[in-house]
Design a protein around this motif. Structure first.
Motif, PDB file in Angstrom:
ATOM      1  N   VAL A  34       0.867  -1.173   0.000  1.00 27.48           N
ATOM      2  CA  VAL A  34       0.000   0.000   0.000  1.00 27.48           C
ATOM      3  C   VAL A  34       0.904   1.223   0.000  1.00 27.48           C
ATOM      4  O   VAL A  34       1.768   1.380   0.858  1.00 27.48           O
ATOM      5  CB  VAL A  34      -0.929   0.015   1.231  1.00 27.48           C
ATOM      6  N   GLU A  35       0.708   2.068  -0.996  1.00 30.46           N
ATOM      7  CA  GLU A  35       1.460   3.319  -1.128  1.00 30.46           C
ATOM      8  C   GLU A  35       0.444   4.445  -1.182  1.00 30.46           C
ATOM      9  O   GLU A  35      -0.164   4.698  -2.222  1.00 30.46           O
ATOM     10  CB  GLU A  35       2.338   3.299  -2.379  1.00 30.46           C
ATOM     11  N   GLY A  36       0.234   5.090  -0.031  1.00 26.45           N
ATOM     12  CA  GLY A  36      -0.790   6.128   0.039  1.00 26.45           C
ATOM     13  C   GLY A  36      -2.154   5.502  -0.178  1.00 26.45           C
ATOM     14  O   GLY A  36      -2.545   4.592   0.534  1.00 26.45           O
ATOM     15  N   ASP A  37      -2.870   5.985  -1.195  1.00 22.89           N
ATOM     16  CA  ASP A  37      -4.189   5.416  -1.492  1.00 22.89           C
ATOM     17  C   ASP A  37      -4.140   4.430  -2.665  1.00 22.89           C
ATOM     18  O   ASP A  37      -5.156   4.109  -3.263  1.00 22.89           O
ATOM     19  CB  ASP A  37      -5.206   6.527  -1.762  1.00 22.89           C
ATOM     20  N   HIS A  38      -2.938   3.923  -2.984  1.00 17.47           N
ATOM     21  CA  HIS A  38      -2.770   2.971  -4.081  1.00 17.47           C
ATOM     22  C   HIS A  38      -2.378   1.596  -3.553  1.00 17.47           C
ATOM     23  O   HIS A  38      -1.591   1.487  -2.611  1.00 17.47           O
ATOM     24  CB  HIS A  38      -1.660   3.427  -5.039  1.00 17.47           C
ATOM     25  N   LEU A  39      -2.921   0.569  -4.171  1.00 19.69           N
ATOM     26  CA  LEU A  39      -2.493  -0.798  -3.928  1.00 19.69           C
ATOM     27  C   LEU A  39      -1.565  -1.177  -5.076  1.00 19.69           C
ATOM     28  O   LEU A  39      -1.945  -1.084  -6.240  1.00 19.69           O
ATOM     29  CB  LEU A  39      -3.692  -1.748  -3.896  1.00 19.69           C
ATOM     30  N   VAL A  40      -0.348  -1.573  -4.748  1.00 19.51           N
ATOM     31  CA  VAL A  40       0.636  -1.931  -5.763  1.00 19.51           C
ATOM     32  C   VAL A  40       0.836  -3.437  -5.723  1.00 19.51           C
ATOM     33  O   VAL A  40       1.126  -4.013  -4.676  1.00 19.51           O
ATOM     34  CB  VAL A  40       1.977  -1.201  -5.510  1.00 19.51           C
ATOM     35  N   VAL A  41       0.653  -4.079  -6.867  1.00 10.33           N
ATOM     36  CA  VAL A  41       0.848  -5.515  -7.003  1.00 10.33           C
ATOM     37  C   VAL A  41       2.053  -5.716  -7.914  1.00 10.33           C
ATOM     38  O   VAL A  41       2.110  -5.150  -9.004  1.00 10.33           O
ATOM     39  CB  VAL A  41      -0.400  -6.194  -7.610  1.00 10.33           C
ATOM     40  N   ARG A  42       3.006  -6.536  -7.445  1.00 13.48           N
ATOM     41  CA  ARG A  42       4.206  -6.783  -8.247  1.00 13.48           C
ATOM     42  C   ARG A  42       4.443  -8.276  -8.376  1.00 13.48           C
ATOM     43  O   ARG A  42       4.233  -9.032  -7.436  1.00 13.48           O
ATOM     44  CB  ARG A  42       5.427  -6.157  -7.586  1.00 13.48           C
ATOM     45  N   LYS A  43       4.906  -8.681  -9.542  1.00 19.10           N
ATOM     46  CA  LYS A  43       5.311 -10.066  -9.753  1.00 19.10           C
ATOM     47  C   LYS A  43       6.683 -10.260  -9.125  1.00 19.10           C
ATOM     48  O   LYS A  43       7.576  -9.427  -9.284  1.00 19.10           O
ATOM     49  CB  LYS A  43       5.376 -10.371 -11.258  1.00 19.10           C
ATOM     50  N   VAL A  44       6.844 -11.346  -8.390  1.00 16.64           N
ATOM     51  CA  VAL A  44       8.132 -11.664  -7.783  1.00 16.64           C
ATOM     52  C   VAL A  44       8.906 -12.529  -8.763  1.00 16.64           C
ATOM     53  O   VAL A  44       8.426 -13.585  -9.190  1.00 16.64           O
ATOM     54  CB  VAL A  44       7.948 -12.418  -6.452  1.00 16.64           C
TER      55      VAL A  44
END
Length: 74
Positions: A34-44
Motif C-alpha cells: 500500500v502506497e498512500g491510497d494505491h495498492l501496488v501488485v508486483r510479480k516476484v
C-alpha cells in the motif's frame, strides 16, 4: 482500466488482460504493498527479491505439493 470484485473471503480474480500484460501465470508469486491510497501488485521474479527469498528460507516447511494443494482454494 479493469475492474474486479472482492469476495466475502477477500478473494479476487486478476482480469485476463492484466495477467497477460504482466506476464502472470499459474504458480507465479505476487506481492502487495500500500502506497498512500494505491495498492501496488508486483510479480516476484525468483532470486531477485531478497525479502521473499529470506522468507522462503524460514518458511520452507510450507512448500510441499500437499501444502500447495491445501492452500490453493483459500
Amino acid at each position: 482500466m479493469e475492474f474486479a470484485k472482492i469476495t466475502s473471503r477477500g478473494q479476487t480474480t486478476i482480469p485476463k488482460s492484466i495477467r497477460e500484460a504482466a506476464d502472470l501465470g499459474e504458480g507465479d508469486v505476487i506481492t502487495f504493498e500500500v502506497e498512500g491510497d494505491h495498492l501496488v501488485v508486483r510479480k516476484v521474479t525468483p532470486g531477485q527479491d531478497d525479502y521473499v527469498l529470506g522468507l522462503s528460507r524460514v518458511l520452507n516447511e510450507w512448500v510441499s505439493p500437499e501444502d500447495e494443494e491445501a492452500w490453493r482454494d483459500l
